[in-house]
Design an enzyme around this catalytic site. Structure first.
Site, PDB file in Angstrom:
ATOM      1  N   TYR A   1     -70.042 -29.869  23.016  1.00 51.93           N
ATOM      2  CA  TYR A   1     -71.116 -29.456  23.935  1.00 51.93           C
ATOM      3  C   TYR A   1     -72.014 -28.359  23.355  1.00 51.93           C
ATOM      4  O   TYR A   1     -72.895 -27.849  24.057  1.00 51.93           O
ATOM      5  CB  TYR A   1     -70.498 -28.964  25.256  1.00 51.93           C
ATOM      6  N   ASP A   2     -71.812 -27.977  22.099  1.00 52.25           N
ATOM      7  CA  ASP A   2     -72.610 -26.883  21.524  1.00 52.25           C
ATOM      8  C   ASP A   2     -74.129 -27.072  21.673  1.00 52.25           C
ATOM      9  O   ASP A   2     -74.828 -26.105  21.949  1.00 52.25           O
ATOM     10  CB  ASP A   2     -72.254 -26.679  20.049  1.00 52.25           C
TER      11      ASP A   2
ATOM     12  N   HIS B   1     -65.733 -18.251  22.337  1.00 50.41           N
ATOM     13  CA  HIS B   1     -64.463 -18.268  23.062  1.00 50.41           C
ATOM     14  C   HIS B   1     -63.285 -18.402  22.084  1.00 50.41           C
ATOM     15  O   HIS B   1     -62.306 -17.674  22.169  1.00 50.41           O
ATOM     16  CB  HIS B   1     -64.478 -19.429  24.058  1.00 50.41           C
TER      17      HIS B   1
ATOM     18  N   ASP C   1     -56.357 -24.943  23.803  1.00 46.34           N
ATOM     19  CA  ASP C   1     -56.945 -25.849  24.779  1.00 46.34           C
ATOM     20  C   ASP C   1     -58.224 -25.177  25.223  1.00 46.34           C
ATOM     21  O   ASP C   1     -58.242 -23.978  25.501  1.00 46.34           O
ATOM     22  CB  ASP C   1     -56.013 -26.113  25.956  1.00 46.34           C
ATOM     23  N   SER C   2     -59.292 -25.922  25.209  1.00 49.84           N
ATOM     24  CA  SER C   2     -60.578 -25.289  25.452  1.00 49.84           C
ATOM     25  C   SER C   2     -61.467 -26.233  26.223  1.00 49.84           C
ATOM     26  O   SER C   2     -61.155 -27.419  26.379  1.00 49.84           O
ATOM     27  CB  SER C   2     -61.222 -24.907  24.117  1.00 49.84           C
TER      28      SER C   2
ATOM     29  N   THR D   1     -54.192 -29.603  16.057  1.00 47.96           N
ATOM     30  CA  THR D   1     -55.380 -30.302  16.554  1.00 47.96           C
ATOM     31  C   THR D   1     -55.761 -31.367  15.548  1.00 47.96           C
ATOM     32  O   THR D   1     -55.470 -31.239  14.362  1.00 47.96           O
ATOM     33  CB  THR D   1     -56.577 -29.360  16.758  1.00 47.96           C
TER      34      THR D   1
HETATM   35  P1  IMP Z   1     -59.219 -30.032  23.857  1.00 52.99           P
HETATM   36  O1  IMP Z   1     -59.176 -30.557  22.464  1.00 52.99           O
HETATM   37  O2  IMP Z   1     -58.391 -30.760  24.832  1.00 52.99           O
HETATM   38  O3  IMP Z   1     -58.979 -28.528  23.881  1.00 52.99           O
HETATM   39  O4  IMP Z   1     -60.706 -30.276  24.343  1.00 52.99           O
HETATM   40  C1  IMP Z   1     -61.681 -29.355  24.091  1.00 52.99           C
HETATM   41  C2  IMP Z   1     -63.022 -29.972  24.378  1.00 52.99           C
HETATM   42  O5  IMP Z   1     -63.843 -28.962  24.958  1.00 52.99           O
HETATM   43  C3  IMP Z   1     -63.731 -30.403  23.106  1.00 52.99           C
HETATM   44  O6  IMP Z   1     -63.455 -31.708  22.757  1.00 52.99           O
HETATM   45  C4  IMP Z   1     -65.181 -30.195  23.510  1.00 52.99           C
HETATM   46  O7  IMP Z   1     -65.590 -31.249  24.334  1.00 52.99           O
HETATM   47  C5  IMP Z   1     -65.113 -28.947  24.373  1.00 52.99           C
HETATM   48  N1  IMP Z   1     -65.245 -27.735  23.555  1.00 52.99           N
HETATM   49  C6  IMP Z   1     -64.270 -26.819  23.311  1.00 52.99           C
HETATM   50  N2  IMP Z   1     -64.722 -25.860  22.491  1.00 52.99           N
HETATM   51  C7  IMP Z   1     -65.978 -26.189  22.191  1.00 52.99           C
HETATM   52  C8  IMP Z   1     -66.961 -25.579  21.347  1.00 52.99           C
HETATM   53  O8  IMP Z   1     -66.745 -24.557  20.675  1.00 52.99           O
HETATM   54  N3  IMP Z   1     -68.144 -26.193  21.301  1.00 52.99           N
HETATM   55  C9  IMP Z   1     -68.412 -27.339  21.994  1.00 52.99           C
HETATM   56  N4  IMP Z   1     -67.550 -27.960  22.753  1.00 52.99           N
HETATM   57  C10 IMP Z   1     -66.320 -27.387  22.869  1.00 52.99           C
END
Ligand code: IMP
Length: 198
Positions: free
Chosen positions: A156-157, A182, A71-72, A9
């Protein structure tokens, strides 16, 4: 012998949380940048699992390294689970979270109480040197707040309220967030799976 994890990441908020949670595995944990690697992967999957697997497969590592990625995203029930896998790209990758967060608050202006239900989802994928891929999933349930609250965390925290605590995840200490988040839950499950093979 496996002696390190490269976590794929470039998000500093994520890497901070991941390092704290994986510390007790006894392996060196490096971000892509720290490992001197870059990756440019199109997140073309339509599930968190598919995208996490795409991310680990995009990194070429040696045979003493586990490549891990997550991925989150945020699922808001009243918005048909948006922004979901598009959380980072919602309203544009370069749009500030102040704007993204306010847009979600505005879209829920008619909703109250449990109609504001939402969850953070995290899927971790781990690519082992033998080519096997493990996955683990974690979620945390909450509701979207009426305004941004708190300075901690990222993304989005500030609008994600944890009902049992009456605080947003941006109002928790890093330790408190990692214990219930999560990402914390998915990584804890992944650690258990890895302990079985290390
Ligand atoms: P990724 O990097 O494609 O997995 O995108 C994940 C996105 O989900 C992040 O850039 C945030 O917008 C949101 N996200 C995931 N985890 C969190 C968290 O723990 N707090 C707040 N936003 C989150």
């Amino acid at each position: 012998m496996i002696d390190r994890i490269i976590f794929a990441t470039e998000n500093p908020g994520k890497i901070r949380e991941v390092k704290a949670i994986l510390a007790d595995l006894g392996l060196e944990v490096l971000s892509l940048k720290e490992a001197g690697l870059t990756t440019n992967v199109a997140e073309t999957g339509d599930t968190f699992e598919a995208n996490a697997i795409l991310k680990v497969k995009a990194v070429a590592a040696d045979d003493h390294t586990i490549v891990m990625a997550d991925d989150s995203g945020l699922e808001v029930d009243a918005l048909g689970k948006e922004p979901g896998v598009y959380s980072a790209r919602y309203l544009g990758e370069d749009t500030s979270y102040r704007v993204k967060n306010q847009a979600i608050i505005d879209r829920l202006s008619e909703k109250t109480g449990l109609e504001r239900s939402a969850r953070f989802v995290c899927v971790i994928a781990a690519l082992l040197p033998n080519g096997n891929i493990l996955t683990a999933r974690g979620t945390i349930e909450g509701v979207i707040g009426y305004e941004e609250r708190g300075e901690g965390g990222f993304g989005y925290d500030p609008i994600f309220m944890v009902p049992e605590l009456g605080r947003s995840t941006a109002e928790l200490t890093a330790e408190e967030k990692n214990a219930i988040s999560h990402r914390g839950r998915a990584l804890t499950e992944m650690k258990e799976k890895l302990r079985g093979i290390l």
